[in-house]
Motif scaffolding. Structure first.
Motif, PDB file in Angstrom:
ATOM      1  N   ALA A   1       0.935  -1.162  -0.020  1.00 48.33           N
ATOM      2  CA  ALA A   1      -0.069  -0.016  -0.009  1.00 48.33           C
ATOM      3  C   ALA A   1       0.836   1.215  -0.172  1.00 48.33           C
ATOM      4  N   ALA A   2       0.226   2.413  -0.206  1.00 47.74           N
ATOM      5  CA  ALA A   2       0.938   3.696  -0.077  1.00 47.74           C
ATOM      6  C   ALA A   2      -0.095   4.434   1.094  1.00 47.74           C
ATOM      7  N   ILE A   3       0.676   4.917   1.935  1.00 43.73           N
ATOM      8  CA  ILE A   3      -0.005   5.710   2.909  1.00 43.73           C
ATOM      9  C   ILE A   3       0.630   7.220   2.678  1.00 43.73           C
ATOM     10  N   ALA A   4      -0.151   8.087   2.879  1.00 44.54           N
ATOM     11  CA  ALA A   4      -0.006   9.316   2.714  1.00 44.54           C
ATOM     12  C   ALA A   4      -0.513  10.402   3.490  1.00 44.54           C
ATOM     13  N   TRP A   5      -0.109  11.668   3.758  1.00 43.70           N
ATOM     14  CA  TRP A   5      -0.444  12.688   4.568  1.00 43.70           C
ATOM     15  C   TRP A   5      -0.939  13.701   3.470  1.00 43.70           C
ATOM     16  N   PHE A   6      -2.095  14.347   3.859  1.00 44.04           N
ATOM     17  CA  PHE A   6      -2.667  15.675   3.150  1.00 44.04           C
ATOM     18  C   PHE A   6      -2.845  16.606   3.954  1.00 44.04           C
TER      19      PHE A   6
ATOM     20  N   GLY B   1      -1.280  17.454  -0.903  1.00 43.33           N
ATOM     21  CA  GLY B   1      -0.418  16.285  -0.891  1.00 43.33           C
ATOM     22  C   GLY B   1       0.843  16.787  -0.104  1.00 43.33           C
ATOM     23  N   VAL B   2       0.847  16.050   0.957  1.00 45.49           N
ATOM     24  CA  VAL B   2       2.206  16.529   1.866  1.00 45.49           C
ATOM     25  C   VAL B   2       3.381  15.708   1.734  1.00 45.49           C
ATOM     26  N   ALA B   3       2.873  14.234   2.034  1.00 44.15           N
ATOM     27  CA  ALA B   3       4.028  13.160   1.980  1.00 44.15           C
ATOM     28  C   ALA B   3       3.415  11.936   1.742  1.00 44.15           C
ATOM     29  N   CYS B   4       4.257  11.086   1.126  1.00 39.82           N
ATOM     30  CA  CYS B   4       3.591   9.468   0.810  1.00 39.82           C
ATOM     31  C   CYS B   4       5.033   8.533   1.133  1.00 39.82           C
ATOM     32  N   PHE B   5       4.434   7.330   1.443  1.00 37.37           N
ATOM     33  CA  PHE B   5       5.198   6.321   1.862  1.00 37.37           C
ATOM     34  C   PHE B   5       4.661   4.996   1.223  1.00 37.37           C
ATOM     35  N   SER B   6       5.747   4.332   0.753  1.00 33.53           N
ATOM     36  CA  SER B   6       5.242   3.285  -0.059  1.00 33.53           C
ATOM     37  C   SER B   6       5.836   2.163   0.862  1.00 33.53           C
ATOM     38  N   THR B   7       4.729   1.254   1.327  1.00 31.88           N
ATOM     39  CA  THR B   7       4.954   0.032   2.280  1.00 31.88           C
ATOM     40  C   THR B   7       5.846  -1.025   1.504  1.00 31.88           C
ATOM     41  N   ARG B   8       5.712  -0.862   0.148  1.00 30.78           N
ATOM     42  CA  ARG B   8       6.283  -1.998  -0.717  1.00 30.78           C
ATOM     43  C   ARG B   8       7.763  -1.833  -0.592  1.00 30.78           C
ATOM     44  N   ASP B   9       8.292  -0.744  -0.939  1.00 31.20           N
ATOM     45  CA  ASP B   9       9.810  -0.541  -0.989  1.00 31.20           C
ATOM     46  C   ASP B   9      10.125   0.649  -0.080  1.00 31.20           C
ATOM     47  N   GLY B  10       9.531   1.215   0.857  1.00 30.20           N
ATOM     48  CA  GLY B  10       9.918   2.341   1.544  1.00 30.20           C
ATOM     49  C   GLY B  10      10.204   3.512   0.923  1.00 30.20           C
TER      50      GLY B  10
ATOM     51  N   CYS C   1      -4.494  11.469   6.984  1.00 34.08           N
ATOM     52  CA  CYS C   1      -3.884  10.201   6.627  1.00 34.08           C
ATOM     53  C   CYS C   1      -4.551   9.468   5.533  1.00 34.08           C
ATOM     54  N   ALA C   2      -4.193   9.037   4.438  1.00 38.08           N
ATOM     55  CA  ALA C   2      -4.983   8.112   3.486  1.00 38.08           C
ATOM     56  C   ALA C   2      -4.097   7.144   3.109  1.00 38.08           C
ATOM     57  N   ALA C   3      -4.945   6.076   2.461  1.00 38.31           N
ATOM     58  CA  ALA C   3      -4.271   4.840   1.876  1.00 38.31           C
ATOM     59  C   ALA C   3      -4.873   4.566   0.473  1.00 38.31           C
ATOM     60  N   GLY C   4      -3.869   4.161  -0.062  1.00 39.59           N
ATOM     61  CA  GLY C   4      -4.249   3.599  -1.568  1.00 39.59           C
ATOM     62  C   GLY C   4      -3.092   2.732  -2.119  1.00 39.59           C
ATOM     63  N   ARG C   5      -3.359   2.175  -3.150  1.00 41.54           N
ATOM     64  CA  ARG C   5      -2.531   1.141  -4.086  1.00 41.54           C
ATOM     65  C   ARG C   5      -1.253   1.949  -4.537  1.00 41.54           C
ATOM     66  N   LEU C   6      -1.422   3.098  -5.035  1.00 39.35           N
ATOM     67  CA  LEU C   6      -0.454   3.864  -5.982  1.00 39.35           C
ATOM     68  C   LEU C   6       0.342   4.947  -4.937  1.00 39.35           C
TER      69      LEU C   6
ATOM     70  N   HIS D   1      -6.358   7.777  -3.705  1.00 37.82           N
ATOM     71  CA  HIS D   1      -6.190   7.295  -2.457  1.00 37.82           C
ATOM     72  C   HIS D   1      -7.825   7.100  -1.874  1.00 37.82           C
ATOM     73  N   ASN D   2      -8.024   5.663  -1.529  1.00 37.07           N
ATOM     74  CA  ASN D   2      -9.293   5.196  -1.484  1.00 37.07           C
ATOM     75  C   ASN D   2      -9.921   5.339  -0.115  1.00 37.07           C
ATOM     76  N   PHE D   3      -8.918   5.355   0.865  1.00 42.30           N
ATOM     77  CA  PHE D   3      -9.361   5.144   2.288  1.00 42.30           C
ATOM     78  C   PHE D   3      -8.827   6.463   2.917  1.00 42.30           C
ATOM     79  N   TRP D   4      -9.793   7.020   3.801  1.00 46.57           N
ATOM     80  CA  TRP D   4      -9.247   8.302   4.672  1.00 46.57           C
ATOM     81  C   TRP D   4      -9.546   8.140   6.162  1.00 46.57           C
TER      82      TRP D   4
END
Length: 122
Positions: free
Chosen positions: A32-37, A47-56, A96-101, A109-112
């Protein structure tokens, strides 16, 4: 059920620091990708920052580069946003939000979670 719980907002003076937390559950944290808005009334969500849980991988909006840092906790259930050298322009409700990309586009981001208010004053 995907749940995102943001916390850590508050009042701080200019130049100060604050750390926000986003506790995530209900989805595969490793894919997933977790982001802050952030958003202020009358303006679009930024959009403020985004973190990919796949590769950091991380990336940041231009307004916060060099001042904010996004990172997960060791248990990989919480993503933090460390904010330093805060300015009045950083005042906003942070989400904070979560999505696939990995993206700073809110539409991807699908989830907030509910927002947490940050107020920076002089």
């Amino acid at each position: 059920e995907v749940q995102l719980q943001a916390s850590g907002g508050g009042k701080v003076q200019t130049g100060g620091s604050l750390r926000l937390s986003c506790e995530a559950s209900g989805f595969t944290f490793d894919d997933a990708a977790i982001a802050w808005f952030r958003q202020i009334p009358g303006k679009e969500r930024e959009g403020v920052a985004c973190f990919s849980t796949r590769d950091g991988a991380t990336f940041y909006g231009n307004a916060v580069k060099g001042r904010f840092a996004i990172s997960p906790d060791d248990a990989r259930t919480t993503v933090y946003l460390q904010m330093c050298r805060l300015t009045i322009e950083d005042s906003a409700t942070y989400y904070c939000a979560a999505g696939r990309l990995q993206s700073l586009s809110a539409s991807l981001h699908n989830f907030w979670g509910r927002g947490t208010l940050v107020t920076v004053s002089s």
